[in-house]
Write an enzyme that holds these catalytic residues in place. Structure first.
Site, PDB file in Angstrom:
ATOM      1  N   CYS A  14      44.170 -24.976 -81.854  1.00  0.00           N
ATOM      2  CA  CYS A  14      45.533 -24.503 -81.631  1.00  0.00           C
ATOM      3  C   CYS A  14      46.359 -24.580 -82.910  1.00  0.00           C
ATOM      4  O   CYS A  14      47.102 -23.652 -83.237  1.00  0.00           O
ATOM      5  CB  CYS A  14      46.196 -25.316 -80.513  1.00  0.00           C
ATOM      6  N   CYS A  19      46.175 -29.394 -72.378  1.00  0.00           N
ATOM      7  CA  CYS A  19      47.303 -28.797 -71.664  1.00  0.00           C
ATOM      8  C   CYS A  19      46.878 -27.705 -70.691  1.00  0.00           C
ATOM      9  O   CYS A  19      47.538 -27.490 -69.670  1.00  0.00           O
ATOM     10  CB  CYS A  19      48.333 -28.257 -72.650  1.00  0.00           C
TER      11      CYS A  19
END
EC number: 2.8.1.13
Length: 359
Positions: A101, A193
């Site tokens: 990410c 997440c």
């Protein structure tokens, strides 16, 4: 300086934004929407990327009196992080989605858009430090995040700011409370997440399906059948589908994964010892590749310890010889090479582990 601050809705990025304002910069806050269906991401006060987090970030921006936007990166996040995560497990690897990410979303897609819009820098709430263009570990060793930032290039780091890397986490919370920020006591996020249940095996199974294979011992004897190599990682002890310990009475662990044949190998703890690592796709954070050998320390997990080693680089392959064995290292993990320094250990390089060998 015109600064875009990535605001997750947590205490760290909130204080980072406040410090940028205090420093007199022209600050704009942005929250990343990373899912087309926000309910698939974690909800509630724990975690990141939820609708609640976006609201928290907006309220902090209001207190700081800075412009605030929500930018949609859901498609990029799915392609570069989630799909990559699934594909890595299909190959029998163990990836770190936070590393990906940072590499592909925050400091590539987001930073690229920021620069295109005329911003000079991207600030985040990461615990890390930059000095003379060199990435270093944070003052708070327990919260240090230089590991997940070690995939950034010198060019990416040139436009990065880490305002809280010189401060312990406890002081960050105290500062947030003094500033009247409602997120001062908000719990940290820990899990992935995009897997709100925390059940990685179920998440992968729903996307990959059943691909049966054998669980075998070191001699190749079949002990059980499994539903896919994506349900395993090196060093795993539970959920192997086998009855009890090995013949020696000791626990058995996953010691090898062959995605091509669907074979999962198990053995004793001693079979997990690794003395040599090789890595592909190396990144040298200062921009200059070293040849070797270089006395260093290596870290192979986000919250793992440092191991003394000697590193060298040749023809796009980063090689590490360990002074003492590491246990349970998997292909797909990120290894980060540090140079010890009293001013803060310096990140020299990172690579994706492609080989982990015993003696």
């Amino acid at each position: 300086m015109r600064v875009l601050v990535a605001m997750s809705g947590g205490v760290d990025s909130s204080v980072a934004a406040a410090r940028m304002v205090d420093a007199g910069h022209d600050v704009v806050g942005v929250h990343l929407a990373l899912s087309a269906t926000p309910g698939t991401l974690r909800t509630g006060s724990r975690g990141c990327c939820s609708k609640e987090d976006a609201g928290d970030a907006r309220r902090v921006a209001d207190v700081l009196d800075i412009p605030f936007y929500v930018w949609d990166f859901a498609d990029r996040f799915k392609e570069d992080v989630i799909d990559d995560f699934v594909a890595s497990y299909e190959r029998g690897e163990t990836p770190n989605p936070c590393v990906r990410c940072n590499e592909k979303i925050k400091f590539s897609a987001l930073a690229g858009r920021a620069l295109a819009l005329g911003f000079d820098a991207l600030a985040t709430g990461h615990y890390a430090r930059l000095s003379d263009g060199r990435l270093r570990r944070a003052v708070d060793a327990d919260k240090d995040q230089s590991y997940v930032l070690a995939v950034l290039t010198a060019q990416q780091l040139r436009h990065a700011v880490f305002p809280i890397g010189d401060t312990p986490k406890a002081q960050i919370r105290a500062e947030a409370a003094e500033r009247g920020l409602a997120v001062a006591d908000k719990p940290d996020s820990h899990d992935i997440c995009f897997i709100p249940s925390g059940d990685t095996r179920a998440f992968l199974g729903a996307r990959i399906g059943v691909r049966r294979g054998a669980v075998v011992d070191a001699g190749g004897t079949k002990l059980a059948e499994h539903e896919g190599v994506h349900g395993f990682t090196i060093g795993q002890r539970k959920g192997l589908g086998i009855a009890g310990p090995g013949p020696d009475g000791q626990p058995r662990y996953v010691t090898g994964i062959d995605a091509a044949t669907g074979t999962v190998r198990v053995g004793g703890a001693e079979d997990l010892d690794v003395w040599r690592l090789t890595g592909e796709r190396p990144v040298f954070t200062s921009g200059a590749a070293f040849g070797g050998p270089v006395e260093c320390q290596v870290q192979v997990r986000a919250h793992g310890g440092l191991a003394d080693a000697v590193a060298s680089h040749d023809a796009g392959v980063l090689s590490v010889e360990l002074r003492a064995p590491l246990r349970g290292v998997a292909a797909g993990q990120t290894m980060v090479i540090y140079r010890p320094d009293p001013e803060g250990d310096e990140v020299l390089a990172s690579a994706t582990i492609s080989g982990a060998d015993g003696r």
